[in-house]
Design a protein around this motif. Structure first.
Motif, PDB file in Angstrom:
ATOM      1  N   SER A  69      54.460 -11.365  48.076  1.00 59.18           N
ATOM      2  CA  SER A  69      55.784 -10.798  47.802  1.00 59.18           C
ATOM      3  C   SER A  69      55.787 -10.237  46.390  1.00 59.18           C
ATOM      4  CB  SER A  69      56.879 -11.852  47.961  1.00 59.18           C
ATOM      5  OG  SER A  69      56.707 -12.902  47.034  1.00 59.18           O
TER       6      SER A  69
ATOM      7  N   MET B 279      61.449  -6.287  43.498  1.00 62.25           N
ATOM      8  CA  MET B 279      61.795  -4.904  43.805  1.00 62.25           C
ATOM      9  C   MET B 279      61.633  -4.021  42.568  1.00 62.25           C
ATOM     10  SD  MET B 279      65.247  -3.293  45.541  1.00 62.25           S
ATOM     11  CE  MET B 279      65.101  -4.214  47.049  1.00 62.25           C
TER      12      MET B 279
ATOM     13  N   ILE C  48      61.046   2.753  47.854  1.00 61.89           N
ATOM     14  CA  ILE C  48      60.621   1.608  48.659  1.00 61.89           C
ATOM     15  C   ILE C  48      59.821   2.064  49.871  1.00 61.89           C
ATOM     16  CG2 ILE C  48      61.476  -0.284  50.124  1.00 61.89           C
ATOM     17  CD1 ILE C  48      63.819  -0.598  48.225  1.00 61.89           C
TER      18      ILE C  48
ATOM     19  N   PHE D 254      62.996  -4.728  57.599  1.00 64.90           N
ATOM     20  CA  PHE D 254      63.684  -4.450  56.328  1.00 64.90           C
ATOM     21  C   PHE D 254      65.192  -4.303  56.543  1.00 64.90           C
ATOM     22  CE2 PHE D 254      65.151  -1.244  53.160  1.00 64.90           C
ATOM     23  CZ  PHE D 254      65.038  -2.062  52.033  1.00 64.90           C
TER      24      PHE D 254
ATOM     25  N   CYS E 236      67.921  -6.976  55.066  1.00 65.26           N
ATOM     26  CA  CYS E 236      68.959  -6.478  54.145  1.00 65.26           C
ATOM     27  C   CYS E 236      70.344  -6.863  54.652  1.00 65.26           C
ATOM     28  CB  CYS E 236      68.875  -4.955  54.015  1.00 65.26           C
ATOM     29  SG  CYS E 236      67.534  -4.372  52.967  1.00 65.26           S
TER      30      CYS E 236
ATOM     31  N   LEU F  46      65.384  -9.711  43.510  1.00 66.54           N
ATOM     32  CA  LEU F  46      65.264  -9.252  44.895  1.00 66.54           C
ATOM     33  C   LEU F  46      63.779  -9.024  45.158  1.00 66.54           C
ATOM     34  CD1 LEU F  46      68.122  -6.589  45.147  1.00 66.54           C
ATOM     35  CD2 LEU F  46      68.176  -8.937  45.956  1.00 66.54           C
TER      36      LEU F  46
ATOM     37  N   LEU G   6      60.375  -8.271  47.827  1.00 66.37           N
ATOM     38  CA  LEU G   6      59.953  -7.583  49.047  1.00 66.37           C
ATOM     39  C   LEU G   6      58.572  -8.074  49.471  1.00 66.37           C
ATOM     40  CD1 LEU G   6      60.922  -3.877  48.272  1.00 66.37           C
ATOM     41  CD2 LEU G   6      61.923  -5.299  50.057  1.00 66.37           C
TER      42      LEU G   6
ATOM     43  N   LEU H  95      63.018  -8.522  52.957  1.00 67.20           N
ATOM     44  CA  LEU H  95      63.677  -8.599  51.654  1.00 67.20           C
ATOM     45  C   LEU H  95      64.320  -9.981  51.545  1.00 67.20           C
ATOM     46  CD1 LEU H  95      65.846  -6.181  49.695  1.00 67.20           C
ATOM     47  CD2 LEU H  95      66.968  -8.236  50.541  1.00 67.20           C
TER      48      LEU H  95
ATOM     49  N   HIS I 135      66.229 -12.985  48.495  1.00 69.81           N
ATOM     50  CA  HIS I 135      66.774 -13.248  47.161  1.00 69.81           C
ATOM     51  C   HIS I 135      66.186 -14.535  46.596  1.00 69.81           C
ATOM     52  CE1 HIS I 135      70.471 -10.484  47.223  1.00 69.81           C
ATOM     53  NE2 HIS I 135      69.876 -10.279  48.393  1.00 69.81           N
TER      54      HIS I 135
ATOM     55  N   MET J  86      68.160   0.018  48.111  1.00 70.41           N
ATOM     56  CA  MET J  86      68.061  -0.557  49.454  1.00 70.41           C
ATOM     57  C   MET J  86      68.499   0.472  50.494  1.00 70.41           C
ATOM     58  SD  MET J  86      69.605  -4.267  48.420  1.00 70.41           S
ATOM     59  CE  MET J  86      69.893  -4.865  50.086  1.00 70.41           C
TER      60      MET J  86
END
Length: 816
Positions: A615, A618, A629, A654, A658, A678, A680, A686, A688, A712
């Motif tokens: 990961s 962002m 992205i 994705f 989101c 954030l 990815l 995605l 948090h 996003m």
């Protein structure tokens, strides 16, 4: 008493206002014992060390106030609400007594006792005092009064009280105190410029005075003031109408005003106990009942609503959602209501597990509610271990409301948790660590309760599980020592990383690189056998968290972050709720590809966080891929035949993730969102991280209502793309699914209000209301969807968050 012609006053019998006093501040010092006496007492009573007598810092106290006359109690004791003091013992709380000014006898005395709770269900008096409401001249006292507290005893309400509150003395300091009292009551003319200097000098002399401050405690109270003085005058109180001579004499019943309940109320309840089994509501009453049942859990029921529910209780037995409302209406101190409630409870349709959590809250702590809590536990037994794990954090908090005196079998909830945790080590491991953390919280008054539970639970573990827990404890302790030692080194981060790897490979922490299998506390499904030294890392952060790769018994590597000096309890709670919401969505066949990584607090400021690999933040993705992205996804998952050249499943993942996180972060009020927290994954997920701000709190000015940034939206193909339309559809669908489980979400939050998590405990009632407000339970599904879509549009077009994000980027640049 002679009264001059121009002396204006009120009679006390003409004042139909309830008597009240204001408790202001507690000043002074307590008597201290010598060391040998203290040690002896600690050995005899292990909880006594938590008493304020042996602590210099400000602690949590409460005060009881009672009115006495002729040595007898006039009313029930009133007490202050819970108030954790941070700097000084200052209440500023008004106590309202049930008696009015006109009801007070001439010798009425306020009896005050200050209490200190130093162990579960045990309290000791710090001191007490007594104070007459009327002076010898029959005039009611008013304004501020400084009362002497007689230490280590309760306030005495006898005629010749042993705890008089008036300060006695003849030296200069006492004279100044009397003058200040007259000044406060405006009996001395005020001179603004001179008063300032005089009051400062009096304050200085007061602090320096040995006679007034040496090992003495004083409580300042404020009595009610009126425009004119109040002169005592007994009101006429006819108890019965005399019989006329012509009437036949018969027995006359006189109402005893000291009874717990008025006879007419007792008769009303007796008549309503059994006469309404077949009673059905009319249309107006049915609408009223429906409105009450629609109210969120933990909503206070008004007396009018309680009367309506009580009247139609038998009619409501077919509605399982009505039981919790009915039980909240019961006056558990009244035996006839208690008996009726307990007799009708088994006849009710069994409630859901979500509603059973409400019956374990602080609303049901009366000694007569033990059967209610037992009923809730019986409902809870229907949950399997997987489901129970989603509620375990809150159930541990609910144990503080149990009637527990050291024997687990006396508490239905505690005995249930012990039993289930013994049968499943995954459940038991989490249970042990939740107890461990709560037993060491400095800000909690329940430490001793959880310490007792932890010791009891560990003692009844079988040999194998006890060894597993000991191995976990040793592993965590060694990691904590290693982290603290590295943080203390005054060298660069690169050299710390080098030092860490040496210490693990061949230094004093070599034992951490190879050991017998240990169930990893943060994920007991995983058995680890050592840390990989060459892959260990220290992240760039003020707390210097350790990034560790752990070898497992399956030959794989498992990444974790170990943090020291960081309270992870709030992150742990939010991740638990995200995991729960993910489960609720999946039950409705809606998989939004969420990533609820695991978090476990192992101490007040220590904990483990599971790594999600691979990961990337962002902010880093946008920096490497020209702010796009889509380029990131195309690089890792190309598909020339699909739109944007990206594999369809990646774009689908994705969009779904989101939508899921937008809705969940909105409901939980997650704040401080920026491109660095954030993350990815190459397959499109995605998620948090870092939940330091919740329930609408945010360090940014004017944060957007929904955590949806333009990057996003562009990653979905823009506002006009079909993917963005699908995103909005998924948001509305997820939002309405979670709204249907509002009782579960709100009940779980309600059980956390006393968990000493600052974001929740600082304002308990508002914390629950903030989540309730975000769920918009008063709206239909269509209205809620429209409201959410409007919020999404407002968030996408908001300009201010873009400016804030730019400022954040520059801040990170200069920090680097």
């Amino acid at each position: 008493m002679k009264v001059s012609k121009d002396f204006k006053f009120y009679y006390s019998r003409d004042i139909p206002i309830k008597y009240k006093i204001k408790l202001c501040t507690l000043e002074g010092k307590r008597n201290k014992e010598n060391a040998p006496e203290t040690v002896d007492k600690w050995i005899e009573k292990k909880y006594l060390k938590y008493s304020s007598l042996y602590r210099d810092t400000t602690i949590d106290l409460y005060i009881t106030c009672t009115l006495y006359s002729d040595g007898k109690q006039l009313s029930t004791s009133e007490h202050t609400s819970y108030n954790p003091f941070s700097v000084s013992n200052k209440w500023d709380e008004t106590i309202i007594f049930p008696l009015k000014h006109q009801d007070l006898p001439f010798d009425t005395m306020i009896v005050i006792t200050i209490w200190d709770i130093y162990s579960p269900m045990k309290k000791v008096p710090i001191g007490g005092t007594s104070f007459n409401i009327f002076g010898m001249n029959k005039i009611e006292r008013k304004g501020k009064h400084k009362l002497l507290i007689w230490q280590d005893r309760e306030g005495d309400g006898e005629k010749e009280t042993t705890t008089p509150g008036q300060i006695q003395g003849k030296d200069e300091q006492y004279r100044l105190e009397k003058l200040k009292k007259k000044y406060d009551r405006k009996l001395i003319n005020h001179c603004q410029w001179l008063d300032k200097f005089s009051l400062n000098e009096i304050e200085r002399l007061s602090r320096a005075s040995e006679s007034l401050n040496k090992n003495q405690i004083y409580l300042t109270i404020e009595l009610p003031e009126f425009e004119l003085p109040i002169l005592f005058k007994q009101q006429n109180c006819p108890l019965y109408i005399p019989l006329s001579q012509t009437q036949k004499k018969s027995l006359v019943l006189i109402n005893d005003i000291e009874m717990d309940e008025h006879p007419s109320e007792q008769k009303y309840h007796r008549l309503n106990l059994y006469d309404h089994k077949d009673l059905k509501p009319n249309s107006t009453e049915l609408k009223g009942l429906t409105d009450i049942l629609k109210q969120p859990p933990n909503t206070k029921v008004t007396s009018k609503e309680a009367l309506l529910i009580w009247r139609f209780r038998y009619y409501l037995t077919n509605n399982k959602k009505a039981l919790t409302k009915f039980l909240r209406c019961v006056e558990w101190s009244e035996s006839h209501q208690k008996n009726e409630a307990l007799s009708i409870m088994p006849k009710w349709d069994p409630i859901d597990i979500a509603d059973s959590l409400e019956l374990l809250s602080s609303a049901f702590t009366h000694k007569n509610t033990i059967m209610v809590r037992r009923y809730a536990v019986e409902i809870l037994k229907k949950a399997d271990d997987e489901e129970l794990l989603y509620y375990l954090l809150q159930l541990v908090q609910a144990t503080k409301y149990e009637q527990f005196d050291g024997n687990p079998s006396d508490s239905p909830l505690i005995s249930f948790l012990f039993e289930r945790s013994n049968k499943n080590f995954i459940l038991g491991s989490h249970f042990y660590w939740y107890l461990t953390v709560d037993s060491v919280l400095k800000s909690s008054i329940f430490c001793s309760h959880y310490k007792t539970l932890q010791e009891l639970y560990f003692r009844q573990l079988d040999h194998t599980d006890a060894q597993r827990v000991n191995a976990q404890n040793k592993f965590i302790s060694r990691l904590s020592l290693l982290s603290v030692e590295l943080k203390a080194m005054n060298i660069t981060r690169e050299k710390k990383i080098e030092k860490l790897r040496i210490m693990l490979a061949e230094g004093e922490y070599k034992d951490l690189s190879d050991f017998q299998p240990i169930r990893l506390p943060v994920n007991p499904d995983i058995e680890i056998i050592g840390i990989v030294p060459e892959k260990s890392n220290i992240y760039k952060s003020a707390k210097s968290p350790l990034g560790l790769k752990l070898r497992t018994t399956k030959g794989e590597e498992y990444g974790v972050i170990f943090k020291t000096g960081d309270d992870l309890r709030q992150d742990q709670l939010i991740i638990q709720l995200i995991s729960l919401m993910d489960r609720l969505l999946k039950k409705e066949n809606l998989d939004l590809k969420l990533t609820p990584y695991k978090v476990l607090a192992t101490a007040e400021e220590d904990g483990i966080v599971e790594m999600v690999n691979p990961s990337e933040a962002m902010a880093s993705v946008l920096s490497k891929y020209d702010g796009d992205i889509l380029k990131f996804f195309k690089t890792h998952n190309p598909d020339a035949d699909s739109p944007y050249g990206i594999a369809p499943e990646v774009m689908d993942t994705f969009v779904k993730s989101c939508a899921g996180y937008c809705v969940i972060t909105y409901i939980l009020g997650i704040g401080d969102r920026h491109l660095d927290n954030l993350l990815l994954t190459p397959n499109g997920k995605l998620f948090h991280i870092d939940f330091g701000y919740i329930l609408g709190k945010d360090p940014k000015i004017l944060p957007p209502p929904m955590k949806l940034c333009k990057e996003m939206v562009l990653g979905m193909g823009g506002e006009n793309s079909k993917h963005y339309e699908k995103f909005k559809q998924l948001c509305c669908e997820a939002y309405n699914i979670l709204r249907k489980s509002s009782h579960l979400i709100l009940n779980l939050f309600a059980l956390m209000v006393d968990a000493s998590i600052p974001s929740i405990s600082d304002d308990k009632e508002k914390s629950i209301l903030k989540v309730q407000e975000k769920l918009q339970l008063e709206l239909t599904d269509q209205e809620a969807s429209n409201s959410l879509l409007q919020l999404l549009n407002d968030s996408v077009t908001a300009l201010f968050p873009v400016i804030i994000e730019m400022a954040h980027k520059w801040l990170q640049y200069w920090k680097a």
